[in-house]
Write an enzyme that holds these catalytic residues in place. Structure first.
Site, PDB file in Angstrom:
ATOM      1  N   LYS A  18       0.839  -1.203   0.000  1.00 29.33           N
ATOM      2  CA  LYS A  18       0.000   0.000   0.000  1.00 29.33           C
ATOM      3  C   LYS A  18       0.873   1.253   0.000  1.00 29.33           C
ATOM      4  O   LYS A  18       2.088   1.189   0.208  1.00 29.33           O
ATOM      5  CB  LYS A  18      -0.915  -0.015   1.222  1.00 29.33           C
ATOM      6  CG  LYS A  18      -0.183   0.013   2.553  1.00 29.33           C
ATOM      7  CD  LYS A  18      -1.145  -0.047   3.717  1.00 29.33           C
ATOM      8  CE  LYS A  18      -0.381  -0.009   5.048  1.00 29.33           C
ATOM      9  NZ  LYS A  18      -1.283  -0.016   6.205  1.00 29.33           N
ATOM     10  N   ARG A  41     -10.460   0.368  15.323  1.00 35.50           N
ATOM     11  CA  ARG A  41     -10.254   1.061  14.056  1.00 35.50           C
ATOM     12  C   ARG A  41     -11.155   0.367  13.054  1.00 35.50           C
ATOM     13  O   ARG A  41     -12.374   0.367  13.227  1.00 35.50           O
ATOM     14  CB  ARG A  41      -8.757   1.007  13.687  1.00 35.50           C
ATOM     15  CG  ARG A  41      -8.286   2.066  12.735  1.00 35.50           C
ATOM     16  CD  ARG A  41      -6.787   1.999  12.503  1.00 35.50           C
ATOM     17  NE  ARG A  41      -6.330   0.716  11.968  1.00 35.50           N
ATOM     18  CZ  ARG A  41      -5.108   0.501  11.506  1.00 35.50           C
ATOM     19  NH1 ARG A  41      -4.214   1.472  11.531  1.00 35.50           N
ATOM     20  NH2 ARG A  41      -4.761  -0.676  11.039  1.00 35.50           N
ATOM     21  N   TYR A  76      16.418  29.935   8.833  1.00 36.00           N
ATOM     22  CA  TYR A  76      15.247  30.653   9.340  1.00 36.00           C
ATOM     23  C   TYR A  76      15.207  30.656  10.867  1.00 36.00           C
ATOM     24  O   TYR A  76      15.521  29.650  11.520  1.00 36.00           O
ATOM     25  CB  TYR A  76      13.966  29.999   8.837  1.00 36.00           C
ATOM     26  CG  TYR A  76      13.624  30.285   7.396  1.00 36.00           C
ATOM     27  CD1 TYR A  76      13.375  31.584   6.967  1.00 36.00           C
ATOM     28  CD2 TYR A  76      13.516  29.247   6.480  1.00 36.00           C
ATOM     29  CE1 TYR A  76      13.043  31.849   5.652  1.00 36.00           C
ATOM     30  CE2 TYR A  76      13.181  29.489   5.157  1.00 36.00           C
ATOM     31  CZ  TYR A  76      12.944  30.802   4.741  1.00 36.00           C
ATOM     32  OH  TYR A  76      12.609  31.057   3.438  1.00 36.00           O
ATOM     33  N   MET A  96      11.967  24.464   2.861  1.00 36.38           N
ATOM     34  CA  MET A  96      11.201  23.685   1.898  1.00 36.38           C
ATOM     35  C   MET A  96      12.072  22.900   0.932  1.00 36.38           C
ATOM     36  O   MET A  96      11.803  21.732   0.635  1.00 36.38           O
ATOM     37  CB  MET A  96      10.254  24.594   1.102  1.00 36.38           C
ATOM     38  CG  MET A  96       9.332  23.841   0.166  1.00 36.38           C
ATOM     39  SD  MET A  96       8.198  24.910  -0.750  1.00 36.38           S
ATOM     40  CE  MET A  96       7.172  25.537   0.583  1.00 36.38           C
TER      41      MET A  96
END
Length: 372
Positions: A40, A136, A262, A310
């Site tokens: 998956k 679940r 940053y 990013m």
């Protein structure tokens, strides 16, 4: 250097031999029971078509995916494989399962009734998923009782598998493991008495290492195939499958106190060299690795300093020989000295998230397999 390598900022290498070796190790561990493969989420981010083909060639004949779209994609690649769909029978998809020869995992009593109504007088393969503690997917205890009590519904089913899922298998001493095993065994016996006899399956990757009592008839390993440690408290028995190498774009020599990145979360106080590589959180190298992770240039450690942005990550390469840190040189973000599990630990997450988050901007190279 090939043109494609020259134009890319990073290379993700997927070792198909290591992947196949991992599956074979798991297969041998559960023998004589059957060993499937969970592919998956695009084979945990590594490319379902290439991964599933390699596993099929190695002898794996049973595959699990999460969504029906994944199953139809896989069916185009593997015409003869047995494919199970974990997320179950969505309304209106019954004919797709039939047309593509797919097996739905029936997760509640409503899906069971919908499937039997669709199949009519010709019961077709399905899986019955019992919730033994995850809360679940899967039949709740109340729904399981409804099924056992409904003789007509039981007779209309042709289950290929009775399954459940372990919640704490990666913690071998957790009491839920034995509790789920006991409940699953009892429910299978009761379903058998109600006429629903089918092979059993409860072991995921970590469940395989809990012992033979958990193996039943079919194991469903996933993340261990891809090299993540299924036994976190012990050395990893699996081979490393992925290697992520990033290209150095620039090296900045700093000789006065100065901030990096940053938010100025890292400051350089003495003579240093800072290398910037072309991978960031858009590529799945998570921001939480900032100021915590490490890369390697050959055998030399290069700490991640400053915030990951990013598209870029900054590394302190002061202690690395200068000839290895020129623009264009490659750095291991995931590799022999820094595994997927190591990166996950630095990020405060699990190997699953690191693998499935690896982006599509890398040059992907499949090694040690057909067409490599």
């Amino acid at each position: 250097m090939k043109k494609t390598e020259a134009r890319t900022g990073a290379i993700l290498t997927i070792d198909l031999k290591a992947l196949v070796d991992n599956w074979r190790l798991l297969r041998d561990r559960v023998a004589p029971r059957q060993c499937a493969a969970v592919v998956k989420a695009d084979a945990y981010g590594l490319g379902m078509n290439r991964v599933a083909q390699a596993l099929w060639n190695a002898g794996c004949k049973v595959f699990f995916v999460a969504q029906i779209e994944e199953a139809t994609t896989l069916r185009k690649r593997l015409r003869e494989a047995e494919i199970h769909v974990l997320n179950g029978l969505l309304e209106g998809t019954e004919s797709d399962f039939l047309a593509q020869n797919l097996i739905p995992v029936l997760n509640d009593i409503h899906q069971i009734r919908a499937w039997t109504q669709f199949c009519g007088q010709t019961p077709r393969p399905c899986d019955i998923h019992l919730d033994t503690g995850m809360s679940r997917l899967g039949l709740s205890p109340e729904e399981t009782e409804q099924l056992i009590a409904d003789t007509d519904l039981c007779q209309a089913l042709a289950p290929s598998l009775i399954m459940s899922h372990l919640a704490c298998a990666d913690s071998p001493n957790h009491k839920m493991n034995s509790g789920q095993l006991e409940e699953f065994t009892t429910l299978r016996q009761r379903l058998d008495a109600a006429g629903l006899r089918a092979p059993g399956s409860i072991a995921n990757s970590s469940g395989i290492f809990l012992g033979a009592d958990y193996h039943f008839d079919l194991a469903r390993p996933g993340v261990a195939i891809y090299g993540v440690n299924p036994t976190p408290d012990n050395p990893n028995p699996m081979a490393q499958v992925v290697r992520l190498q990033a290209k150095i774009l620039q090296v900045r020599t700093i000789d006065t106190p100065r901030a990096v990145g940053y938010g100025a979360t890292h400051r350089v106080w003495g003579p240093s060299r800072i290398a910037t590589v072309g991978v960031g959180y858009a590529d799945g190298f998570l921001r939480t690795i900032s100021n915590r992770g490490r890369a390697f240039i050959k055998d030399h450690r290069a700490p991640v300093v400053g915030r990951i942005s990013m598209d870029l990550t900054t590394l302190d390469v002061t202690a690395v020989p200068e000839q290895l840190t020129q623009p264009g040189c490659m750095v291991d973000l995931i590799g022999p000295h820094s595994t997927v599990d190591d990166v996950a630990q630095a990020a405060g997450t699990i190997g699953y998230e690191i693998l499935t988050g690896l982006g599509n901007r890398f040059l992907r190279v499949y090694s040690n397999g057909p067409g490599a």
